[in-house]
Scaffold this motif. Structure first.
Motif, PDB file in Angstrom:
ATOM      1  N   MET A 169     -25.805   5.348  22.716  1.00 52.55           N
ATOM      2  CA  MET A 169     -25.693   6.791  22.512  1.00 52.55           C
ATOM      3  C   MET A 169     -26.686   7.527  23.278  1.00 52.55           C
ATOM      4  N   GLN A 170     -26.628   8.816  23.846  1.00 57.31           N
ATOM      5  CA  GLN A 170     -27.497   9.452  24.471  1.00 57.31           C
ATOM      6  C   GLN A 170     -27.853  10.718  23.835  1.00 57.31           C
ATOM      7  N   LEU A 171     -28.995  10.911  23.314  1.00 59.94           N
ATOM      8  CA  LEU A 171     -29.521  12.228  22.756  1.00 59.94           C
ATOM      9  C   LEU A 171     -29.502  13.333  23.657  1.00 59.94           C
ATOM     10  N   LEU A 172     -29.429  14.471  23.057  1.00 59.29           N
ATOM     11  CA  LEU A 172     -29.661  15.856  23.937  1.00 59.29           C
ATOM     12  C   LEU A 172     -30.820  15.823  24.993  1.00 59.29           C
ATOM     13  N   ASP A 173     -31.789  15.025  24.626  1.00 59.05           N
ATOM     14  CA  ASP A 173     -32.966  15.107  25.734  1.00 59.05           C
ATOM     15  C   ASP A 173     -32.963  14.144  26.858  1.00 59.05           C
ATOM     16  N   GLY A 174     -31.616  13.236  26.597  1.00 56.72           N
ATOM     17  CA  GLY A 174     -31.276  12.191  27.631  1.00 56.72           C
ATOM     18  C   GLY A 174     -31.689  10.828  27.067  1.00 56.72           C
ATOM     19  N   THR A 175     -32.518  10.641  25.904  1.00 57.68           N
ATOM     20  CA  THR A 175     -33.001   9.606  25.449  1.00 57.68           C
ATOM     21  C   THR A 175     -31.657   8.627  25.247  1.00 57.68           C
ATOM     22  N   GLU A 176     -31.766   7.352  25.529  1.00 53.31           N
ATOM     23  CA  GLU A 176     -30.414   6.517  25.437  1.00 53.31           C
ATOM     24  C   GLU A 176     -30.888   5.514  24.174  1.00 53.31           C
ATOM     25  N   LEU A 177     -30.237   5.427  23.274  1.00 54.77           N
ATOM     26  CA  LEU A 177     -30.586   4.356  22.149  1.00 54.77           C
ATOM     27  C   LEU A 177     -29.470   3.460  21.963  1.00 54.77           C
ATOM     28  N   GLN A 178     -29.581   2.282  21.514  1.00 52.88           N
ATOM     29  CA  GLN A 178     -28.742   0.850  21.343  1.00 52.88           C
ATOM     30  C   GLN A 178     -28.975   0.560  19.989  1.00 52.88           C
ATOM     31  N   MET A 179     -28.038   0.604  19.018  1.00 52.25           N
ATOM     32  CA  MET A 179     -28.260   0.324  17.689  1.00 52.25           C
ATOM     33  C   MET A 179     -26.802  -0.199  17.030  1.00 52.25           C
ATOM     34  N   THR A 180     -26.851  -0.751  15.767  1.00 49.21           N
ATOM     35  CA  THR A 180     -25.790  -1.361  15.052  1.00 49.21           C
ATOM     36  C   THR A 180     -26.004  -1.254  13.795  1.00 49.21           C
ATOM     37  N   PRO A 181     -24.791  -0.830  12.992  1.00 49.12           N
ATOM     38  CA  PRO A 181     -24.994  -0.549  11.513  1.00 49.12           C
ATOM     39  C   PRO A 181     -24.859  -1.836  10.809  1.00 49.12           C
ATOM     40  N   LEU A 182     -25.658  -1.882   9.803  1.00 48.75           N
ATOM     41  CA  LEU A 182     -25.347  -2.969   8.720  1.00 48.75           C
ATOM     42  C   LEU A 182     -24.788  -2.305   7.452  1.00 48.75           C
ATOM     43  N   VAL A 183     -23.896  -2.677   6.838  1.00 54.87           N
ATOM     44  CA  VAL A 183     -23.420  -2.134   5.823  1.00 54.87           C
ATOM     45  C   VAL A 183     -23.654  -3.072   4.475  1.00 54.87           C
ATOM     46  N   GLY A 184     -24.022  -2.349   3.246  1.00 56.04           N
ATOM     47  CA  GLY A 184     -24.147  -3.073   2.179  1.00 56.04           C
ATOM     48  C   GLY A 184     -23.479  -2.364   0.939  1.00 56.04           C
ATOM     49  N   GLN A 185     -23.476  -3.039  -0.103  1.00 54.98           N
ATOM     50  CA  GLN A 185     -22.871  -2.497  -1.275  1.00 54.98           C
ATOM     51  C   GLN A 185     -23.797  -3.079  -2.468  1.00 54.98           C
ATOM     52  N   LEU A 186     -23.660  -2.225  -3.684  1.00 55.20           N
ATOM     53  CA  LEU A 186     -24.459  -2.730  -4.798  1.00 55.20           C
ATOM     54  C   LEU A 186     -23.685  -3.842  -5.599  1.00 55.20           C
TER      55      LEU A 186
END
Length: 260
Positions: free
Chosen positions: A212-229
């Motif tokens: 993803m690219q922020l409004l200021d042009g910064t590019e991020l690479q990430m992935t979600p980890l999903v958990g439950q109780l």
């Protein structure tokens, strides 16, 4: 006690969700196909002993167990607690103070409708970087992610949306609001690329991070980890998902760490 037909419909629906024939269910419960058939058609009434066998021997969620108890007419040990009840508030506060507050990157808790119930400071600041106001219990992540403004921030929407698509598909099976939003998104063509993405490659990658690219042009690479109780016994609490964002590269890690 409710009529046998009410319980019969609930039993048949649960059996079909589990992918079991009457014979397979009877075998699992040391019963007979005839008895299962009689329960589903209302010719036999459910007994407390048989109901106990159903909820003990089958891998049922709290929601499924509660539905069977309600349909049977016996006292339901899984009450429909409001999200603002003392029990639920205590559990959400536990998630926020003991989990989200200690995660070094963005994290938040969602209910089955994808409404944000709790979020740490990093999550709120991250979404602000996309020009999105992110406030606990007022933001629906599904609506946000399907919005043109948010999707435009994706550098690799077609690749990354595959995981989002199948996650939505699973959620839609259990929630009417998510199902309606999912169907509307498909009608709008937001996922028309999915079939080609799945079948158009020789080998699927092990992991497709979100870019993803922020409004200021910064590019991020990430992935979600999903958990439950794991110990949740409440229908609503069992459905809550805790989403942790994990940075994929050093630049993203540095950026996300600075949000805390």
């Amino acid at each position: 006690m409710n009529s046998g037909n009410t319980f019969g419909s609930a039993l048949r629906g649960m059996r079909e969700v589990l992918g079991l024939s009457q014979l397979a269910l009877a075998t699992r419960l040391a019963s007979t196909q005839r008895h299962i058939s009689f329960l589903e058609t209302g010719r036999s009434r459910i007994t407390l002993d048989f109901l106990q066998r159903l909820v003990v021997e089958l891998n049922l969620s709290a929601a499924q167990r509660g539905a069977l108890f309600t349909a049977s007419g016996f006292a339901n040990p899984y009450p429909d607690r409001a999200m603002d009840s003392v029990e639920m508030t205590t559990a959400l506060d536990l998630i926020e103070t003991r989990v989200l507050a200690h995660w070094p990157f963005p994290a938040f808790a969602l209910n089955s409708e994808w409404v944000v119930l709790r979020a740490n400071t990093s999550a709120q600041r991250l979404f602000a970087g996309f020009g999105v106001g992110f406030r606990n219990e007022e933001t629906n992540l599904l609506t946000l992610m399907l919005s043109p403004e948010f999707r435009n921030a994706f550098i690799n929407w077609e690749e990354a949306s595959i995981g989002f698509y199948f996650r939505l598909q699973r959620a839609a099976a259990g929630d009417a609001d998510v199902r309606e939003a999912f169907q509307a998104a498909k009608r709008q063509g937001l996922f028309d690329h999915i079939p080609a993405q799945i079948t158009g490659r020789d080998e699927a990658p092990a992991l497709v991070p979100v870019r993803m690219q922020l409004l200021d042009g910064t590019e991020l690479q990430m992935t979600p980890l999903v958990g439950q109780l794991a110990a949740a016994q409440d229908v609503r609490l069992e459905q809550i998902e805790i989403e942790f964002m994990i940075p994929v590269d050093d630049v993203t890690e540095g950026f996300l760490s600075a949000l805390k």
